[in-house]
Motif scaffolding. Structure first.
Motif, PDB file in Angstrom:
ATOM      1  N   GLY A 111     101.597  44.455 -11.162  1.00 20.41           N
ATOM      2  CA  GLY A 111     100.690  44.142 -12.250  1.00 20.41           C
ATOM      3  C   GLY A 111     100.965  42.746 -12.772  1.00 20.41           C
ATOM      4  N   GLY A 112     100.460  42.433 -13.921  1.00 19.45           N
ATOM      5  CA  GLY A 112     100.623  41.090 -14.459  1.00 19.45           C
ATOM      6  C   GLY A 112      99.746  40.098 -13.719  1.00 19.45           C
ATOM      7  N   LYS A 113      99.867  38.847 -14.088  1.00 18.37           N
ATOM      8  CA  LYS A 113      99.083  37.782 -13.473  1.00 18.37           C
ATOM      9  C   LYS A 113     100.032  36.752 -12.869  1.00 18.37           C
ATOM     10  CE  LYS A 113      95.024  38.285 -16.429  1.00 18.37           C
ATOM     11  NZ  LYS A 113      94.060  37.596 -17.332  1.00 18.37           N
ATOM     12  N   ALA A 114      99.957  36.598 -11.559  1.00 16.78           N
ATOM     13  CA  ALA A 114     100.842  35.658 -10.862  1.00 16.78           C
ATOM     14  C   ALA A 114     100.349  34.230 -11.027  1.00 16.78           C
ATOM     15  CB  ALA A 114     100.916  36.019  -9.384  1.00 16.78           C
ATOM     16  N   GLU A 115     101.301  33.311 -11.188  1.00 17.67           N
ATOM     17  CA  GLU A 115     101.031  31.875 -11.290  1.00 17.67           C
ATOM     18  C   GLU A 115      99.975  31.605 -12.360  1.00 17.67           C
ATOM     19  OE1 GLU A 115     103.164  30.298  -9.917  1.00 17.67           O
ATOM     20  OE2 GLU A 115     103.678  31.060  -7.946  1.00 17.67           O
ATOM     21  N   HIS A 116     100.163  32.228 -13.514  1.00 17.07           N
ATOM     22  CA  HIS A 116      99.188  32.125 -14.609  1.00 17.07           C
ATOM     23  C   HIS A 116      99.483  30.881 -15.447  1.00 17.07           C
ATOM     24  CE1 HIS A 116      95.886  33.880 -16.684  1.00 17.07           C
ATOM     25  NE2 HIS A 116      96.527  34.193 -17.790  1.00 17.07           N
ATOM     26  N   VAL A 117      98.447  30.156 -15.799  1.00 17.16           N
ATOM     27  CA  VAL A 117      98.578  28.862 -16.475  1.00 17.16           C
ATOM     28  C   VAL A 117      98.199  28.978 -17.955  1.00 17.16           C
ATOM     29  CG1 VAL A 117      97.670  26.492 -16.594  1.00 17.16           C
ATOM     30  CG2 VAL A 117      98.156  27.550 -14.366  1.00 17.16           C
ATOM     31  N   GLY A 118      98.960  28.292 -18.788  1.00 20.68           N
ATOM     32  CA  GLY A 118      98.636  28.201 -20.206  1.00 20.68           C
ATOM     33  C   GLY A 118      98.503  26.746 -20.616  1.00 20.68           C
ATOM     34  N   ILE A 119      97.507  26.444 -21.434  1.00 20.95           N
ATOM     35  CA  ILE A 119      97.265  25.096 -21.938  1.00 20.95           C
ATOM     36  C   ILE A 119      97.234  25.163 -23.463  1.00 20.95           C
ATOM     37  CG2 ILE A 119      95.725  23.087 -21.936  1.00 20.95           C
ATOM     38  CD1 ILE A 119      96.755  23.693 -19.162  1.00 20.95           C
ATOM     39  N   ALA A 120      97.992  24.298 -24.129  1.00 18.95           N
ATOM     40  CA  ALA A 120      98.037  24.337 -25.589  1.00 18.95           C
ATOM     41  C   ALA A 120      98.354  22.947 -26.140  1.00 18.95           C
ATOM     42  CB  ALA A 120      99.082  25.344 -26.062  1.00 18.95           C
ATOM     43  N   THR A 121      98.034  22.755 -27.418  1.00 25.10           N
ATOM     44  CA  THR A 121      98.334  21.498 -28.101  1.00 25.10           C
ATOM     45  C   THR A 121      99.448  21.717 -29.111  1.00 25.10           C
ATOM     46  OG1 THR A 121      96.062  20.693 -27.886  1.00 25.10           O
ATOM     47  CG2 THR A 121      97.411  19.665 -29.588  1.00 25.10           C
ATOM     48  N   ASP A 122     100.457  20.875 -29.074  1.00 22.55           N
ATOM     49  CA  ASP A 122     101.557  20.973 -30.028  1.00 22.55           C
ATOM     50  C   ASP A 122     101.070  20.560 -31.408  1.00 22.55           C
ATOM     51  OD1 ASP A 122     104.399  21.243 -30.773  1.00 22.55           O
ATOM     52  OD2 ASP A 122     104.276  19.074 -31.067  1.00 22.55           O
ATOM     53  N   ASP A 123     101.284  21.402 -32.398  1.00 22.42           N
ATOM     54  CA  ASP A 123     100.751  21.144 -33.741  1.00 22.42           C
ATOM     55  C   ASP A 123     101.368  19.910 -34.387  1.00 22.42           C
ATOM     56  OD1 ASP A 123      99.084  23.373 -33.626  1.00 22.42           O
ATOM     57  OD2 ASP A 123     100.623  24.719 -34.435  1.00 22.42           O
ATOM     58  N   GLU A 124     102.644  19.671 -34.150  1.00 23.40           N
ATOM     59  CA  GLU A 124     103.333  18.565 -34.816  1.00 23.40           C
ATOM     60  C   GLU A 124     103.011  17.209 -34.199  1.00 23.40           C
ATOM     61  OE1 GLU A 124     107.884  17.108 -35.950  1.00 23.40           O
ATOM     62  OE2 GLU A 124     107.539  19.088 -35.066  1.00 23.40           O
ATOM     63  N   THR A 125     102.990  17.125 -32.875  1.00 24.66           N
ATOM     64  CA  THR A 125     102.820  15.824 -32.206  1.00 24.66           C
ATOM     65  C   THR A 125     101.421  15.592 -31.649  1.00 24.66           C
ATOM     66  OG1 THR A 125     103.533  16.715 -30.068  1.00 24.66           O
ATOM     67  CG2 THR A 125     105.255  15.856 -31.546  1.00 24.66           C
ATOM     68  N   GLY A 126     100.653  16.674 -31.492  1.00 24.41           N
ATOM     69  CA  GLY A 126      99.323  16.545 -30.889  1.00 24.41           C
ATOM     70  C   GLY A 126      99.350  16.409 -29.377  1.00 24.41           C
ATOM     71  N   ILE A 127     100.524  16.586 -28.771  1.00 25.76           N
ATOM     72  CA  ILE A 127     100.660  16.441 -27.323  1.00 25.76           C
ATOM     73  C   ILE A 127     100.109  17.684 -26.621  1.00 25.76           C
ATOM     74  CG2 ILE A 127     102.336  16.268 -25.427  1.00 25.76           C
ATOM     75  CD1 ILE A 127     104.090  14.616 -27.415  1.00 25.76           C
ATOM     76  N   ARG A 128      99.333  17.457 -25.576  1.00 25.89           N
ATOM     77  CA  ARG A 128      98.770  18.550 -24.785  1.00 25.89           C
ATOM     78  C   ARG A 128      99.844  19.041 -23.820  1.00 25.89           C
ATOM     79  NH1 ARG A 128      95.027  22.152 -25.955  1.00 25.89           N
ATOM     80  NH2 ARG A 128      93.277  22.354 -24.501  1.00 25.89           N
ATOM     81  N   MET A 129     100.074  20.352 -23.775  1.00 24.15           N
ATOM     82  CA  MET A 129     101.163  20.925 -23.002  1.00 24.15           C
ATOM     83  C   MET A 129     100.609  21.929 -21.981  1.00 24.15           C
ATOM     84  SD  MET A 129     103.728  21.718 -26.225  1.00 24.15           S
ATOM     85  CE  MET A 129     102.550  22.893 -26.920  1.00 24.15           C
ATOM     86  N   LYS A 130     101.388  22.171 -20.922  1.00 27.15           N
ATOM     87  CA  LYS A 130     100.957  23.117 -19.889  1.00 27.15           C
ATOM     88  C   LYS A 130     102.149  23.903 -19.371  1.00 27.15           C
ATOM     89  CE  LYS A 130     101.387  19.755 -16.096  1.00 27.15           C
ATOM     90  NZ  LYS A 130     100.696  19.028 -15.001  1.00 27.15           N
ATOM     91  N   ILE A 131     101.889  25.139 -18.948  1.00 23.48           N
ATOM     92  CA  ILE A 131     102.902  25.975 -18.306  1.00 23.48           C
ATOM     93  C   ILE A 131     102.238  26.710 -17.143  1.00 23.48           C
ATOM     94  CG2 ILE A 131     104.315  26.304 -20.372  1.00 23.48           C
ATOM     95  CD1 ILE A 131     102.981  29.038 -20.756  1.00 23.48           C
ATOM     96  N   ARG A 132     103.026  27.062 -16.134  1.00 24.57           N
ATOM     97  CA  ARG A 132     102.535  27.888 -15.023  1.00 24.57           C
ATOM     98  C   ARG A 132     103.575  28.965 -14.775  1.00 24.57           C
ATOM     99  NH1 ARG A 132     101.707  27.505  -8.976  1.00 24.57           N
ATOM    100  NH2 ARG A 132      99.591  28.249  -8.591  1.00 24.57           N
ATOM    101  N   MET A 133     103.278  30.157 -15.264  1.00 22.37           N
ATOM    102  CA  MET A 133     104.231  31.268 -15.244  1.00 22.37           C
ATOM    103  C   MET A 133     104.194  31.990 -13.904  1.00 22.37           C
ATOM    104  SD  MET A 133     103.311  32.670 -19.085  1.00 22.37           S
ATOM    105  CE  MET A 133     101.530  32.466 -18.788  1.00 22.37           C
ATOM    106  N   ASP A 134     105.369  32.304 -13.363  1.00 19.24           N
ATOM    107  CA  ASP A 134     105.421  33.001 -12.082  1.00 19.24           C
ATOM    108  C   ASP A 134     104.681  34.334 -12.164  1.00 19.24           C
ATOM    109  OD1 ASP A 134     106.811  30.951 -10.958  1.00 19.24           O
ATOM    110  OD2 ASP A 134     108.778  31.901 -11.123  1.00 19.24           O
ATOM    111  N   ASN A 135     104.972  35.094 -13.203  1.00 24.11           N
ATOM    112  CA  ASN A 135     104.209  36.325 -13.443  1.00 24.11           C
ATOM    113  C   ASN A 135     104.171  36.574 -14.948  1.00 24.11           C
ATOM    114  OD1 ASN A 135     102.615  38.253 -12.112  1.00 24.11           O
ATOM    115  ND2 ASN A 135     104.146  39.845 -12.403  1.00 24.11           N
ATOM    116  N   TYR A 136     103.005  36.963 -15.438  1.00 25.57           N
ATOM    117  CA  TYR A 136     102.827  37.143 -16.883  1.00 25.57           C
ATOM    118  C   TYR A 136     102.211  38.503 -17.181  1.00 25.57           C
ATOM    119  CZ  TYR A 136     101.279  36.318 -21.674  1.00 25.57           C
ATOM    120  OH  TYR A 136     101.085  36.412 -23.037  1.00 25.57           O
ATOM    121  N   HIS A 137     102.925  39.275 -17.992  1.00 26.81           N
ATOM    122  CA  HIS A 137     102.429  40.578 -18.435  1.00 26.81           C
ATOM    123  C   HIS A 137     101.932  40.412 -19.868  1.00 26.81           C
ATOM    124  CE1 HIS A 137     104.045  42.947 -15.001  1.00 26.81           C
ATOM    125  NE2 HIS A 137     104.910  41.943 -14.953  1.00 26.81           N
TER     126      HIS A 137
END
Length: 282
Positions: A141-167
């Protein structure tokens, strides 16, 4: 949402910039999108100058990294393994053997070619991971190689993650690591901090929480790439996550300062004292 190209990502970002979201995308697309991943951010561990130098450095994966990628594919996305990898028949001792070129044209174009011994090692590692009941459940189950995109509230920097598996329902992030070390050894335990895995744990957990809410558990599952291919699952405690958070927050702030000033300095202290180590006196 599946993002198929960097161009498509830019269109989506232009419409929902500063929106935090999950999506799926190919590895090459992920690495090319203009957002900050944890590996690049950790260039600030040395100095801003080291970070800047990393932007133009051509990345060449080592043999160990290439093996790790193949094991990831076999464990996380087994249906895609033969799409990305071609197993060289035993009749070919190497790529110079007679008949190899014709075989490659028919079966290996656009794929990474691996020999039989390497394929066996990949299968052994995969079997070790999936045969451990306490571990294998996290790859069902879960989602393999799942990507998250978000903006850091303090710096405004756009961030990314690629999780091996996400439940998503359980709020669990699974990180599969391969190593030539003994996964129970002090050497490997020290490498978890040395290789910035604790920074990765905090970075991934915080971004996932920002998108999805709730506290996320981060599991590092380590498998040896040599016999007996043993497996250990490390559960990151709160104190470790807090340490990783302090580190990545300081890196983000440094990055913001450098972006604003256009200056990427080297080491803070360039004049230092030196004392010979004890072994030098022996």
């Amino acid at each position: 949402m599946i993002i198929k190209s960097t161009a498509e990502f830019k269109i989506i970002e232009s419409e929902c910039y500063e929106t935090d979201y999950f999506c799926d995308m190919a590895e090459d697309v992920y690495h090319n999108i203009p957002a900050m991943g944890h590996s690049r951010l950790c260039g600030y561990k040395e100095s801003p100058a080291h970070f800047k130098a990393s932007l133009t450095k051509v990345f060449k994966p080592s043999a160990a990294m290439a093996l790790g990628s193949a094991i990831h594919c076999k464990v996380l996305e087994p249906k895609l393994f033969l799409k990305h990898y071609a197993i060289m028949p035993k009749i070919f001792k190497d790529k110079r053997a007679k008949g190899y070129k014709e075989w490659h044209e028919n079966y290996g174009v656009g794929k990474t070619v691996i020999d039989d011994a390497t394929h066996n090692k990949i299968c052994e590692c995969t079997e070790s991971v999936l045969s451990e009941p306490d571990v294998s459940s996290y790859f069902r189950g879960g989602k393999a190689e799942h990507v998250g995109i978000a903006t850091d509230d303090e710096t405004g920097i756009r961030m990314k993650i690629r999780m091996d598996n996400y439940h998503q329902m359980a709020k669990v992030i699974v990180d599969l690591k391969t190593t030539g070390k003994n996964v129970a050894s002090k050497q490997y335990i020290n490498s978890i901090a040395e290789y910035n895995y604790i920074v990765q744990a905090a970075y991934y957990s915080d971004i996932a929480q920002k998108i999805d809410g709730g506290v996320h558990e981060y599991l590092l599952i380590a498998v040896e790439t040599e016999p007996p291919f043993s497996v250990i699952m490390y559960m990151m405690d709160d104190e470790t996550i807090q340490l990783g958070r302090r580190k990545y927050r300081s890196y983000l702030k440094k990055h913001k300062e450098c972006l604003d000033s256009g200056n990427y300095p080297g080491y803070d202290n360039i004049i230092r004292g030196y004392s010979a180590p004890k072994w030098a006196y022996e």
